[in-house]
Design an enzyme around this catalytic site. Sequence first.
Site, PDB file in Angstrom:
ATOM      1  N   CYS D  89       0.990  -1.247   0.253  1.00  6.72           N
ATOM      2  CA  CYS D  89       0.053  -0.046  -0.148  1.00  6.72           C
ATOM      3  C   CYS D  89       0.749   1.185  -0.280  1.00  6.72           C
ATOM      4  O   CYS D  89       0.475   2.094   0.252  1.00  6.72           O
ATOM      5  CB  CYS D  89      -0.709  -0.040   1.038  1.00  6.72           C
ATOM      6  SG  CYS D  89      -1.971  -1.121   1.309  1.00  6.72           S
ATOM      7  N   HIS D 107      -6.163   2.178   6.076  1.00  8.10           N
ATOM      8  CA  HIS D 107      -6.696   1.068   5.308  1.00  8.10           C
ATOM      9  C   HIS D 107      -7.375   0.153   5.960  1.00  8.10           C
ATOM     10  O   HIS D 107      -6.344  -0.600   6.581  1.00  8.10           O
ATOM     11  CB  HIS D 107      -5.378   0.981   3.864  1.00  8.10           C
ATOM     12  CG  HIS D 107      -5.950   0.150   3.191  1.00  8.10           C
ATOM     13  ND1 HIS D 107      -6.897  -0.269   2.719  1.00  8.10           N
ATOM     14  CD2 HIS D 107      -5.013  -1.535   2.406  1.00  8.10           C
ATOM     15  CE1 HIS D 107      -6.868  -1.888   1.775  1.00  8.10           C
ATOM     16  NE2 HIS D 107      -6.045  -2.418   2.202  1.00  8.10           N
ATOM     17  N   GLU D 130     -27.413  11.275  10.946  1.00  8.44           N
ATOM     18  CA  GLU D 130     -26.984  12.424  11.568  1.00  8.44           C
ATOM     19  C   GLU D 130     -25.284  11.957  11.275  1.00  8.44           C
ATOM     20  O   GLU D 130     -24.696  12.957  11.497  1.00  8.44           O
ATOM     21  CB  GLU D 130     -27.335  12.369  12.872  1.00  8.44           C
ATOM     22  CG  GLU D 130     -26.243  12.865  13.861  1.00  8.44           C
ATOM     23  CD  GLU D 130     -26.898  14.923  13.881  1.00  8.44           C
ATOM     24  OE1 GLU D 130     -27.954  14.786  12.708  1.00  8.44           O
ATOM     25  OE2 GLU D 130     -26.618  15.029  14.393  1.00  8.44           O
TER      26      GLU D 130
END
Lengths: 244, 244, 244, 244
Positions: D89, D107, D130
């Site tokens: 990543c 992640h 909300e």
Amino acid sequence: MSSQDVLIHSDDPCHPANLICTLCKQFFHNNWCTGTGGGISIKDPNTNYYYLAPSGVQKEKMTPEDLFVMDAQTLEYLRSPKLYKPSACTPLFLACYQKKDAGAIIHTHSQNAVICSLVFGDEFRIANIEQIKAIPSGKVDPVTKKPMALSFFDTLKIPIIENMAHEDELIDDLHKTFKDYPDTCAVIVRRHGIFVWGPTIDKAKIFNEAIDYLMELAIKMYQMGIPPDCGIGEEKKHLKMASP
Amino acid sequence: MSSQDVLIHSDDPCHPANLICTLCKQFFHNNWCTGTGGGISIKDPNTNYYYLAPSGVQKEKMTPEDLFVMDAQTLEYLRSPKLYKPSACTPLFLACYQKKDAGAIIHTHSQNAVICSLVFGDEFRIANIEQIKAIPSGKVDPVTKKPMALSFFDTLKIPIIENMAHEDELIDDLHKTFKDYPDTCAVIVRRHGIFVWGPTIDKAKIFNEAIDYLMELAIKMYQMGIPPDCGIGEEKKHLKMASP
Amino acid sequence: MSSQDVLIHSDDPCHPANLICTLCKQFFHNNWCTGTGGGISIKDPNTNYYYLAPSGVQKEKMTPEDLFVMDAQTLEYLRSPKLYKPSACTPLFLACYQKKDAGAIIHTHSQNAVICSLVFGDEFRIANIEQIKAIPSGKVDPVTKKPMALSFFDTLKIPIIENMAHEDELIDDLHKTFKDYPDTCAVIVRRHGIFVWGPTIDKAKIFNEAIDYLMELAIKMYQMGIPPDCGIGEEKKHLKMASP
Amino acid sequence: MSSQDVLIHSDDPCHPANLICTLCKQFFHNNWCTGTGGGISIKDPNTNYYYLAPSGVQKEKMTPEDLFVMDAQTLEYLRSPKLYKPSACTPLFLACYQKKDAGAIIHTHSQNAVICSLVFGDEFRIANIEQIKAIPSGKVDPVTKKPMALSFFDTLKIPIIENMAHEDELIDDLHKTFKDYPDTCAVIVRRHGIFVWGPTIDKAKIFNEAIDYLMELAIKMYQMGIPPDCGIGEEKKHLKMASP
């Protein structure tokens, strides 16, 4: 220690400043106040000061230093944390203190409350479940003069109000439910969550747990086709699939 | 220390007074006894005293000081906490001690039990699941003279009785199930929860866990269209949707 | 300390005797080994001794004293706890050690495994999910000579065998899957649970977690109408309800 | 202590090296990064060094010693753990730092993200809840100059990109979403998981929690027939079953 910090420092785990933090952490792990959602306020029964969780704080990491303390008479802040703003729920908490004689208020973003608000209309209803007996009926025992709980055969009804852009705008509808449902200890806010109060934080916590259990159960009943307030013995004729 | 407090103070984590508190906390986090619901009673195998969780206490915060202790012969309380009332379940626990030779009884408001009571009629049934082997069959091994468990090919049957306004009113139906299901170690109370007992608290805990696992599984099977007691290899023809 | 107890006492949290207990406790809280179900065995890489959890013990309360230790050559027990019997899984664990060169085996009663065994036929299949990349392919990288994982575009296939009355009767079907699925690191037992192994306990734990994640996901996909092994981009046409 | 180890050793629980480990453990127990999936990177606001979780490590057992540290200017590793490879990543994390001015990136392999990616097309959408107010709008308050959050009446939109065989291949689609959704703080990767970033790790954590809550809620709404972005008051006409 400053006079302000004396208000929030105590070795007693049941002191409001400590208890708010302990319960917020516990509620975080219930998925009730992740992402800074939700909050708790407790009135100190000794001083009548209101202890209030601030806005925008990670609820599982909150410490007594993060809390606001307000004088119940003057409604002035006796202590304000430097880093945070007061919660937008504060006017709603004050309404519960003033109109319902609450000792504590719990506000969560429980998904069970949000789902119930999508499925039900203006009122959440469930009947004939043992856990209902944890909820007060609003009646007083004529002999003992103590508050009476709902019975197993009663229907628990919790009003549902519409959400607004800002929490303080909920105040009018909240006051209306106080009139229309004088015995309720909770209000569901559609697409938002729930407010639950009680005479003490222990009671408010018990009511909130029991109501969340009942909302969770009502959703499961609904998904199987059973109206959560149907009569005892009527379940089977509502089942979407035949009883095994 | 008073003579009453000697009954509940021990450094041994397996002492009944400590174990009830540990297990109530564990069960609270299983959603089995939130909102003060549920309870546990253990018979001290050394003294034959019954240890009983009180009514209305938050189960995850209970301490030995909160417990009642009862003499098994006289049924008089040897110790009563000042703040609490005896649990309304007490007569039911006593019936399990007296009629089923129980060493401990667990009562929960498990949602799996409540849902099963809504879906099933007078009897919960599940068959051909490995976890069934954790439940006693009521039979004794002719060679070892030890109690035998259900086999994988057996059907576990647990009676379901109707709930009443007050827990002590369940006593007649409980006695009836003792006659009709002499080998059962559990009774489901419709729209309420479950009672599970065993010769020791360790056994009762194992039975309760295994039964809750099986009720959870039965609900999932039912929701997919599979009767929980269907024959092995019959699952696929019951599936609501084709097997992938 | 007796020579037998030397085998199970270590200050190293990664010693097999300690690690089995830590992981059983962790797996108990995953609902993978409640009610005494499930078990773990680890081969000590230094001594080649097999450490085995016993039968019938509450998995979250297990201590090193509860463990069996077996010599990998003679298959004789070097240590047997007084209170417990060897697990009925022992022959299956030995088969994994001997035929699959396992360093550790995990057995759970995961409800995801049981549900998958009810929905799928002789093989669990899921494809095109990132988490698949945690599972070994059985192939070796021609350059690095290291074991290669499945790719995102692969289909994970896990064989499902039928359950028997006693766990040792599973041995023939287990050996058959070793032949039919030479690259599998897991076998699902219908209506029972799953066995997962790996070259080390760390690997076995990772494989077990990833497979359980994938079984959980497959059930959710199935319930929405999506075949868990369907092609990328094919999901929408399988959805029971229109995409929002 | 070596100069490399100085980078990762601190008594401050909020030091990036400690916080990555604490949060990975917390996320593991959320089922967000089991089986070594997922990861976190934090930029130290004092040094501008990037702290990066490695590839293949069990996230709940990670320690500061397992972390990579990278210079933000040179992109050279200032510290590399001996046992691990950099996460695949890493290029994606760098893109978030460089193009989105992120202070931290999370992640996860959240099943809610994977399920939403199967149900939704190119965009996850939810409105009028909300919890949406926890997510930044990308707009700045004209008076206070502070970032503004979405309002209750807004629609949260998160882009969904296709997964690739290797994570570094996602980089082009990630850059494309930066252009097409300049205000998003998250990208869902189909059949894989989600990336969430923020100006600080506290903000990124709050955004990730709120988004996961909203994805979980959207799945529940979808399963009941309610489009997650439907108008307020439109829910009832979409319900698969009549309102109770």
